[in-house]
Enzyme design. Structure first.
Site, PDB file in Angstrom:
ATOM      1  N   HIS A  17     -35.343-133.330  18.474  1.00  0.00           N
ATOM      2  CA  HIS A  17     -35.547-134.860  18.651  1.00  0.00           C
ATOM      3  C   HIS A  17     -35.356-135.295  17.313  1.00  0.00           C
ATOM      4  O   HIS A  17     -34.748-136.661  17.171  1.00  0.00           O
ATOM      5  CB  HIS A  17     -36.943-135.005  19.093  1.00  0.00           C
ATOM      6  CG  HIS A  17     -37.223-134.497  20.263  1.00  0.00           C
ATOM      7  ND1 HIS A  17     -38.355-133.379  20.697  1.00  0.00           N
ATOM      8  CD2 HIS A  17     -36.855-134.531  21.580  1.00  0.00           C
ATOM      9  CE1 HIS A  17     -38.377-133.423  21.953  1.00  0.00           C
ATOM     10  NE2 HIS A  17     -37.548-133.793  22.652  1.00  0.00           N
ATOM     11  N   LYS A  41     -47.819-136.068  35.830  1.00  0.00           N
ATOM     12  CA  LYS A  41     -47.540-134.847  35.023  1.00  0.00           C
ATOM     13  C   LYS A  41     -48.374-134.602  33.716  1.00  0.00           C
ATOM     14  O   LYS A  41     -48.391-135.518  32.816  1.00  0.00           O
ATOM     15  CB  LYS A  41     -46.122-134.969  34.625  1.00  0.00           C
ATOM     16  CG  LYS A  41     -44.847-134.367  35.609  1.00  0.00           C
ATOM     17  CD  LYS A  41     -43.821-134.034  34.916  1.00  0.00           C
ATOM     18  CE  LYS A  41     -42.425-134.323  36.051  1.00  0.00           C
ATOM     19  NZ  LYS A  41     -41.373-134.229  35.129  1.00  0.00           N
ATOM     20  N   ARG A  90     -27.540-131.128  24.903  1.00  0.00           N
ATOM     21  CA  ARG A  90     -27.690-129.831  24.378  1.00  0.00           C
ATOM     22  C   ARG A  90     -26.375-129.160  25.130  1.00  0.00           C
ATOM     23  O   ARG A  90     -26.322-128.010  24.616  1.00  0.00           O
ATOM     24  CB  ARG A  90     -29.006-129.110  24.623  1.00  0.00           C
ATOM     25  CG  ARG A  90     -29.877-129.868  23.351  1.00  0.00           C
ATOM     26  CD  ARG A  90     -31.256-129.329  23.982  1.00  0.00           C
ATOM     27  NE  ARG A  90     -31.950-130.094  25.215  1.00  0.00           N
ATOM     28  CZ  ARG A  90     -32.995-130.113  25.696  1.00  0.00           C
ATOM     29  NH1 ARG A  90     -34.000-129.554  25.135  1.00  0.00           N
ATOM     30  NH2 ARG A  90     -33.143-131.024  26.757  1.00  0.00           N
ATOM     31  N   SER A 128     -38.748-128.709  23.487  1.00  0.00           N
ATOM     32  CA  SER A 128     -40.255-128.709  23.356  1.00  0.00           C
ATOM     33  C   SER A 128     -40.671-127.303  24.323  1.00  0.00           C
ATOM     34  O   SER A 128     -41.783-126.542  23.861  1.00  0.00           O
ATOM     35  CB  SER A 128     -40.702-129.836  24.011  1.00  0.00           C
ATOM     36  OG  SER A 128     -40.402-130.771  23.358  1.00  0.00           O
TER      37      SER A 128
END
Ligand code: ADP
Length: 163
Positions: A17, A41, A90, A128
């Protein structure tokens, strides 16, 4: 003034990030990193904790600010007058998901351009979720996230003694 938003979960912020934030800060006058949080969430870190970690690790970038929303990202972009929405890529899975998301956002806010920045080669595997899994196993985190984040993860997982 050129303004971009960089929305995401950031649960927690990684070197992946941070690299995107650094590159965006070279392209825009102002980068608003947005912790976009879904109240249904529950992450490892609360939205406020994610904001605090992001603020700590971007303190050297005067043109970067951190915000949080539980609403729609495009609504937030409109409110602050952002011209561009930044996301990172990615690999093929991200490309598929991000292209789809960009199309949805273009329907909602045609004036907001999505800019997809490819990951740097040594950060392609950083996420993460992988970071949290490694922290839980007590593995070294130094190549994956800034020290304040690693410290918090060690506290969360009771691995204080590890690097
Ligand atoms: P989200 O849950 O919205 O995908 P993330 O915090 O996982 O939130 O990611 C936010 C954005 O940052 C996404 O566009 C993601 O593809 C990108 N990103 C995450 N890790 C990296 C990385 N290592 N390199 C480049 N971009 C990344």
């Amino acid at each position: 003034m050129s303004v971009a938003i960089y929305p995401g979960s950031f649960d927690p912020v990684t070197f992946g990030h941070l690299a995107i934030i650094r590159r965006a800060a070279r392209l825009f006058d102002h980068v608003r990193v947005l912790v976009a949080h879904n109240p249904e969430k529950c992450g490892l870190f609360s939205p406020q904790e994610r904001v605090e970690l992001l603020s700590a690790v971007t303190a050297d970038y005067p043109q970067v600010t951190i915000d949080v929303t539980d609403g729609y990202v495009v609504d937030y972009a409109r409110q602050i007058g952002a011209q561009c929405l930044i996301r990172g890529l990615r690999g093929a899975d991200d490309a598929r998901a991000e292209t789809h998301l960009a199309a949805l956002n273009r329907n909602l806010a045609p004036e907001l351009e999505t800019l997809l920045l490819p990951a740097e080669s040594d950060l392609v595997a950083v996420s993460s979720s992988d970071l949290k899994a490694r922290a839980q196993r007590g593995e070294a985190l130094t190549a994956l996230c800034p020290e304040p984040v690693a410290r918090e993860l060690r506290v969360r997982f009771g691995k204080d003694a590890l690097a």
